[in-house]
Scaffold this motif. Structure first.
Motif, PDB file in Angstrom:
ATOM      1  N   PHE A 107       0.811  -1.211   0.000  1.00 23.74           N
ATOM      2  CA  PHE A 107       0.000   0.000   0.000  1.00 23.74           C
ATOM      3  C   PHE A 107       0.853   1.272   0.000  1.00 23.74           C
ATOM      4  O   PHE A 107       0.323   2.370  -0.032  1.00 23.74           O
ATOM      5  CB  PHE A 107      -0.945   0.019   1.208  1.00 23.74           C
ATOM      6  CG  PHE A 107      -2.029  -1.010   1.140  1.00 23.74           C
ATOM      7  CD1 PHE A 107      -3.159  -0.803   0.362  1.00 23.74           C
ATOM      8  CD2 PHE A 107      -1.926  -2.202   1.845  1.00 23.74           C
ATOM      9  CE1 PHE A 107      -4.169  -1.749   0.295  1.00 23.74           C
ATOM     10  CE2 PHE A 107      -2.922  -3.157   1.787  1.00 23.74           C
ATOM     11  CZ  PHE A 107      -4.053  -2.928   1.000  1.00 23.74           C
ATOM     12  N   TYR A 108       2.163   1.102   0.033  1.00 23.63           N
ATOM     13  CA  TYR A 108       3.091   2.236   0.054  1.00 23.63           C
ATOM     14  C   TYR A 108       4.025   2.187  -1.142  1.00 23.63           C
ATOM     15  O   TYR A 108       4.423   1.126  -1.599  1.00 23.63           O
ATOM     16  CB  TYR A 108       3.934   2.214   1.340  1.00 23.63           C
ATOM     17  CG  TYR A 108       3.178   2.671   2.558  1.00 23.63           C
ATOM     18  CD1 TYR A 108       3.188   4.012   2.932  1.00 23.63           C
ATOM     19  CD2 TYR A 108       2.457   1.764   3.327  1.00 23.63           C
ATOM     20  CE1 TYR A 108       2.494   4.435   4.052  1.00 23.63           C
ATOM     21  CE2 TYR A 108       1.764   2.189   4.446  1.00 23.63           C
ATOM     22  CZ  TYR A 108       1.781   3.526   4.799  1.00 23.63           C
ATOM     23  OH  TYR A 108       1.095   3.944   5.908  1.00 23.63           O
ATOM     24  N   SER A 109       4.372   3.363  -1.628  1.00 21.09           N
ATOM     25  CA  SER A 109       5.374   3.498  -2.674  1.00 21.09           C
ATOM     26  C   SER A 109       6.190   4.743  -2.370  1.00 21.09           C
ATOM     27  O   SER A 109       5.631   5.841  -2.218  1.00 21.09           O
ATOM     28  CB  SER A 109       4.711   3.620  -4.050  1.00 21.09           C
ATOM     29  OG  SER A 109       5.694   3.800  -5.046  1.00 21.09           O
TER      30      SER A 109
ATOM     31  N   GLU B 233       5.070   6.848   0.496  1.00 19.72           N
ATOM     32  CA  GLU B 233       3.756   7.500   0.404  1.00 19.72           C
ATOM     33  C   GLU B 233       2.647   6.459   0.326  1.00 19.72           C
ATOM     34  O   GLU B 233       2.762   5.471  -0.411  1.00 19.72           O
ATOM     35  CB  GLU B 233       3.695   8.397  -0.836  1.00 19.72           C
ATOM     36  CG  GLU B 233       4.673   9.559  -0.816  1.00 19.72           C
ATOM     37  CD  GLU B 233       4.363  10.562   0.282  1.00 19.72           C
ATOM     38  OE1 GLU B 233       3.176  10.865   0.523  1.00 19.72           O
ATOM     39  OE2 GLU B 233       5.341  11.029   0.924  1.00 19.72           O
ATOM     40  N   LEU B 234       1.573   6.701   1.049  1.00 17.77           N
ATOM     41  CA  LEU B 234       0.417   5.829   1.031  1.00 17.77           C
ATOM     42  C   LEU B 234      -0.308   5.983  -0.305  1.00 17.77           C
ATOM     43  O   LEU B 234      -0.556   7.098  -0.761  1.00 17.77           O
ATOM     44  CB  LEU B 234      -0.516   6.177   2.200  1.00 17.77           C
ATOM     45  CG  LEU B 234      -1.688   5.261   2.476  1.00 17.77           C
ATOM     46  CD1 LEU B 234      -1.225   3.821   2.732  1.00 17.77           C
ATOM     47  CD2 LEU B 234      -2.460   5.769   3.693  1.00 17.77           C
ATOM     48  N   LEU B 235      -0.634   4.866  -0.940  1.00 19.44           N
ATOM     49  CA  LEU B 235      -1.234   4.879  -2.275  1.00 19.44           C
ATOM     50  C   LEU B 235      -2.759   4.944  -2.261  1.00 19.44           C
ATOM     51  O   LEU B 235      -3.371   5.155  -3.318  1.00 19.44           O
ATOM     52  CB  LEU B 235      -0.801   3.629  -3.062  1.00 19.44           C
ATOM     53  CG  LEU B 235       0.697   3.475  -3.276  1.00 19.44           C
ATOM     54  CD1 LEU B 235       1.001   2.121  -3.898  1.00 19.44           C
ATOM     55  CD2 LEU B 235       1.220   4.613  -4.134  1.00 19.44           C
ATOM     56  N   ILE B 236      -3.380   4.741  -1.104  1.00 18.08           N
ATOM     57  CA  ILE B 236      -4.833   4.809  -1.004  1.00 18.08           C
ATOM     58  C   ILE B 236      -5.212   5.773   0.112  1.00 18.08           C
ATOM     59  O   ILE B 236      -4.348   6.242   0.863  1.00 18.08           O
ATOM     60  CB  ILE B 236      -5.457   3.417  -0.730  1.00 18.08           C
ATOM     61  CG1 ILE B 236      -4.965   2.840   0.603  1.00 18.08           C
ATOM     62  CG2 ILE B 236      -5.170   2.452  -1.877  1.00 18.08           C
ATOM     63  CD1 ILE B 236      -5.666   1.551   1.034  1.00 18.08           C
ATOM     64  N   ASP B 237      -6.486   6.051   0.232  1.00 13.06           N
ATOM     65  CA  ASP B 237      -6.988   6.920   1.286  1.00 13.06           C
ATOM     66  C   ASP B 237      -6.561   6.388   2.660  1.00 13.06           C
ATOM     67  O   ASP B 237      -6.646   5.182   2.914  1.00 13.06           O
ATOM     68  CB  ASP B 237      -8.524   6.975   1.192  1.00 13.06           C
ATOM     69  CG  ASP B 237      -9.128   7.802   2.308  1.00 13.06           C
ATOM     70  OD1 ASP B 237      -8.974   9.035   2.287  1.00 13.06           O
ATOM     71  OD2 ASP B 237      -9.741   7.182   3.213  1.00 13.06           O
ATOM     72  N   GLN B 238      -6.134   7.265   3.529  1.00 13.77           N
ATOM     73  CA  GLN B 238      -5.614   6.864   4.836  1.00 13.77           C
ATOM     74  C   GLN B 238      -6.669   6.153   5.687  1.00 13.77           C
ATOM     75  O   GLN B 238      -6.366   5.158   6.348  1.00 13.77           O
ATOM     76  CB  GLN B 238      -5.078   8.076   5.595  1.00 13.77           C
ATOM     77  CG  GLN B 238      -4.434   7.697   6.910  1.00 13.77           C
ATOM     78  CD  GLN B 238      -3.852   8.878   7.655  1.00 13.77           C
ATOM     79  OE1 GLN B 238      -4.288  10.012   7.463  1.00 13.77           O
ATOM     80  NE2 GLN B 238      -2.877   8.629   8.494  1.00 13.77           N
TER      81      GLN B 238
END
Length: 136
Positions: free
Chosen positions: A30-32, A35-40
Motif C-alpha cells: 500500500f506504500y510506494s 507515500e500511502l497509495l490509497i486513502d488513509q
C-alpha cells in the motif's frame, strides 16, 4: 523433549510476533516511496480487518494445540501479544512513520486493545464450552 508449558510459551511468543509481522508485511504494497497509495482511512480500516483476522486465526490455532487451561491461555496471550505488538511498533513502526509516542498511541496504539479483548474472550468462551463437556 520440551515440557508442554515451555512449548506453549514459545508458541505464544512466536504467534505474537506473527500477529505483528503479517499485517506489517501486508501493509507494504500500500506504500510506494514512503507515500500511502490509497486513502488513509481506507488503509486503517483494511489494517484493522487484517490484524483482527490474523489474530483470530492464530488464537483459534493456538488454543487447539496448547495444554494450558483456556482462561490462563487467554490472559497470558492477551498480555504477551499486546506487549509484543507495542514493542515491535516502538522499535520499527514509530521510526519508519516519524510519529511521536503520543500521536502513535492515539492513532495506532490504542487499537491494540483489540488483542486482549479477543484473546480473553476466546479463553472465556473456550473455558465455558469445556465445562459443558465439549471441546473446541
Amino acid at each position: 523433549m520440551m515440557r508442554a508449558s515451555m512449548r506453549d510459551s514459545i508458541r505464544v511468543l512466536l504467534y505474537g510476533v506473527l500477529t505483528w509481522l503479517i499485517p506489517f508485511l501486508l501493509a507494504i504494497p500500500f506504500y510506494s516511496g514512503g507515500e500511502l497509495l490509497i486513502d488513509q482511512q481506507l488503509f486503517k480500516s483494511i489494517m484493522i480487518i487484517i490484524g483482527s483476522l490474523t489474530g483470530a486465526v492464530l488464537i483459534a490455532h493456538l488454543f487447539r494445540v496448547m495444554s494450558w487451561e483456556y482462561l490462563t491461555a487467554g490472559y497470558v496471550t492477551a498480555v504477551a501479544w499486546f506487549l509484543i505488538n507495542w514493542a515491535l511498533d516502538i522499535l520499527i513502526l514509530i521510526p519508519l512513520s516519524g510519529l511521536d509516542l503520543i500521536s502513535y498511541t492515539s492513532q495506532i496504539g490504542l487499537r491494540y486493545l483489540l488483542i486482549p479483548v479477543m484473546t480473553i474472550m476466546a479463553g472465556v468462551v473456550a473455558d465455558h464450552a469445556t465445562k459443558k463437556g465439549s471441546r473446541i
